[in-house]
Design a protein around this motif. Structure first.
Motif, PDB file in Angstrom:
ATOM      1  N   PRO A 253       0.663 -11.665  13.974  1.00 49.27           N
ATOM      2  CA  PRO A 253      -0.670 -11.154  13.631  1.00 49.27           C
ATOM      3  C   PRO A 253      -0.856  -9.701  14.079  1.00 49.27           C
ATOM      4  N   THR A 254      -0.307  -9.367  15.264  1.00 47.22           N
ATOM      5  CA  THR A 254      -0.459  -7.998  15.749  1.00 47.22           C
ATOM      6  C   THR A 254       0.248  -7.023  14.820  1.00 47.22           C
ATOM      7  N   LEU A 255       1.453  -7.381  14.374  1.00 48.78           N
ATOM      8  CA  LEU A 255       2.189  -6.507  13.465  1.00 48.78           C
ATOM      9  C   LEU A 255       1.446  -6.353  12.139  1.00 48.78           C
ATOM     10  N   ALA A 256       0.904  -7.478  11.654  1.00 41.62           N
ATOM     11  CA  ALA A 256       0.158  -7.426  10.403  1.00 41.62           C
ATOM     12  C   ALA A 256      -1.029  -6.496  10.554  1.00 41.62           C
ATOM     13  N   PHE A 257      -1.746  -6.678  11.661  1.00 42.37           N
ATOM     14  CA  PHE A 257      -2.914  -5.857  11.968  1.00 42.37           C
ATOM     15  C   PHE A 257      -2.548  -4.377  11.984  1.00 42.37           C
ATOM     16  N   LEU A 258      -1.488  -4.028  12.722  1.00 42.64           N
ATOM     17  CA  LEU A 258      -1.109  -2.623  12.864  1.00 42.64           C
ATOM     18  C   LEU A 258      -0.619  -2.027  11.546  1.00 42.64           C
ATOM     19  N   THR A 259       0.060  -2.828  10.742  1.00 45.80           N
ATOM     20  CA  THR A 259       0.563  -2.329   9.461  1.00 45.80           C
ATOM     21  C   THR A 259      -0.577  -1.977   8.523  1.00 45.80           C
ATOM     22  N   THR A 260      -1.527  -2.914   8.376  1.00 51.23           N
ATOM     23  CA  THR A 260      -2.629  -2.621   7.462  1.00 51.23           C
ATOM     24  C   THR A 260      -3.510  -1.503   8.005  1.00 51.23           C
ATOM     25  N   LYS A 261      -3.593  -1.410   9.328  1.00 52.92           N
ATOM     26  CA  LYS A 261      -4.387  -0.339   9.936  1.00 52.92           C
ATOM     27  C   LYS A 261      -3.768   1.005   9.572  1.00 52.92           C
TER      28      LYS A 261
END
Lengths: 345, 70
Positions: free
Chosen positions: A50-58
């Motif tokens: 989830p953290t990676l997903a969050f940072l990617t879309t950010k």
């Protein structure tokens, strides 16, 4: 445009402000999702994805935002003057935020902009959702709750007046905010005051430097007699502020049909040659070829002659003028950060 | 319903205020909470039957800030 500086500012300031709020939101999103699972064991992997997903879309969202802001800035192209004013405002704002982080004076508290509450509520309600896509959606939605420094970066992006440069600014800043997020993870929301206070000191150092560079750029563009560069030249020790490794040549000016012609290669962060000598009273023609990629050098300025020329990659554009008196005529890029000198003899 | 102001300390960023207001408003009995970074104050309206000052300062402290009722 010193991207390293922007990256480092993101690394420090981003770590301070972004993590506190965004870390909390992300933690909430992960927790909400975890409740769906029957297992009570808290696997590290469940936090990483989830953290990676969050940072990617950010990152994607902010890059697109930067592009939009830069393009907007160039469109309203407001006048060149307005663009310069925005660069000055962005620089001053960053210094003011640094002053507040250092607790220099209570009055600086009022420069800290709080994101609007209704936007925060909107983003928070997203974090309470149990959907699998929530962390990714959350990452993109963080553009609605920018902190003060992010806003200063956005102002800088607008002031570049160029979509690509604007995107570069925001992308670099956001990239800077990533390492700490990954390193400390969602636990960042529980960081204590001591950590935040120490971080604030480091962050303010970068903010001051970045803000000062912005302001100095404006001074260069306005042809001010006092800039970092002129101050450095006046010092007895050698300090190179032209942004490159100092390879300057005064050769290369040829006389063709009574016109002093010189070819200058324009790179993203430097010029070659960056120093030319011409005679007063004789027409000059500078052939500028932009190569090696875009940067703020895509605009060529000779402030004292009010010359501004847009350069395109791989195309040779010419600037013609006749220097009237002996002295120096500095030239700079669009944001006043990279320069060269025309010595008139 | 009573309205009370709290002096806040250790606010490090403008976003911190959002966090505080948001957490306080999740408490049963809190009608609204509004933190001003400039004044370092949080104004909160709550139902004294459902929540008290002690609970409010507890939430603020848990977030990593300190507060004093004014």
């Amino acid at each position: 445009m010193d991207l390293w500086l922007i990256f480092l500012t993101g690394l420090t300031v981003g770590g301070l402000t972004c993590m506190v709020v965004q870390g909390g939101l992300l933690a909430g999103a992960i927790a909400a999702h975890e409740e769906e699972k029957l297992s009570n064991v808290h696997h590290k992997r469940h936090i990483l994805w989830p953290t990676l997903a969050f940072l990617t879309t950010k990152l994607i969202a902010y890059t697109i935002l930067g592009f939009a802001l830069g393009t907007l800035g160039g469109y309203f192209a407001f006048s060149d003057t307005t663009r310069i004013i925005m660069q000055l405002v962005a620089g001053l704002y960053m210094i003011a935020v640094a002053m507040e982080l250092l607790h220099v004076h209570p009055i600086f508290k009022y420069v800290i902009i709080q994101p609007p509450k209704f936007l925060y509520k909107m983003v928070k309600s997203q974090s309470n959702s149990q959907e699998v896509f929530t962390p990714a959606l959350l990452g993109a939605m963080t553009i609605f709750i920018p902190c003060g420094t992010t806003l200063a970066m956005e102002t800088l992006a607008i002031s570049t007046g160029n979509g690509l440069l604007g995107a570069l600014v925001m992308a670099t800043f956001t990239l800077g905010t990533i390492p700490l997020f990954l390193g400390l993870g969602v636990a960042t929301s529980t960081l204590g005051h001591n950590f935040r206070a120490k971080f604030a000191k480091v962050a303010s150092a970068f903010l001051i430097y970045l803000g000062a560079t912005s302001i100095n750029g404006v001074l260069n563009i306005l042809g001010s007699p006092i800039t970092f560069q002129t101050l450095a030249a006046a010092l007895p020790i050698e300090i190179n502020l032209t942004g490159d490794n100092g390879s300057s040549s005064t050769a290369g000016v040829g006389l063709i049909n009574g016109v002093q012609v010189v070819d200058v290669s324009v790179f993203p962060t430097s010029y070659s040659p960056n120093r030319i000598q011409v005679k007063a009273g004789v027409p000059v023609k500078m052939n500028l070829t932009a190569t090696g990629g875009t940067g703020c050098t895509s605009f060529f300025r000779i402030p004292q002659l009010s010359i501004v020329k847009k350069l395109s990659q791989g195309v040779t554009e010419s600037v013609e003028f006749t220097p009237k008196s002996v002295g120096t005529l500095p030239w700079t890029c669009s944001m006043g950060m990279y320069n060269g000198v025309i010595e008139v003899i | 319903m009573i309205r009370k102001k709290f002096k806040l300390k250790d606010l490090d960023c403008g976003s911190c205020c959002l966090l505080i207001d948001s957490e306080l408003e999740t408490l049963d009995g809190v009608i609204f909470a509004k933190t001003s970074y400039g004044r370092c104050e949080c104004e909160i309206e709550f139902d004294p039957q459902k929540v008290d000052e002690r609970k409010i300062t507890e939430v603020i402290t848990k977030l990593g800030y300190s507060s004093i009722p004014l």
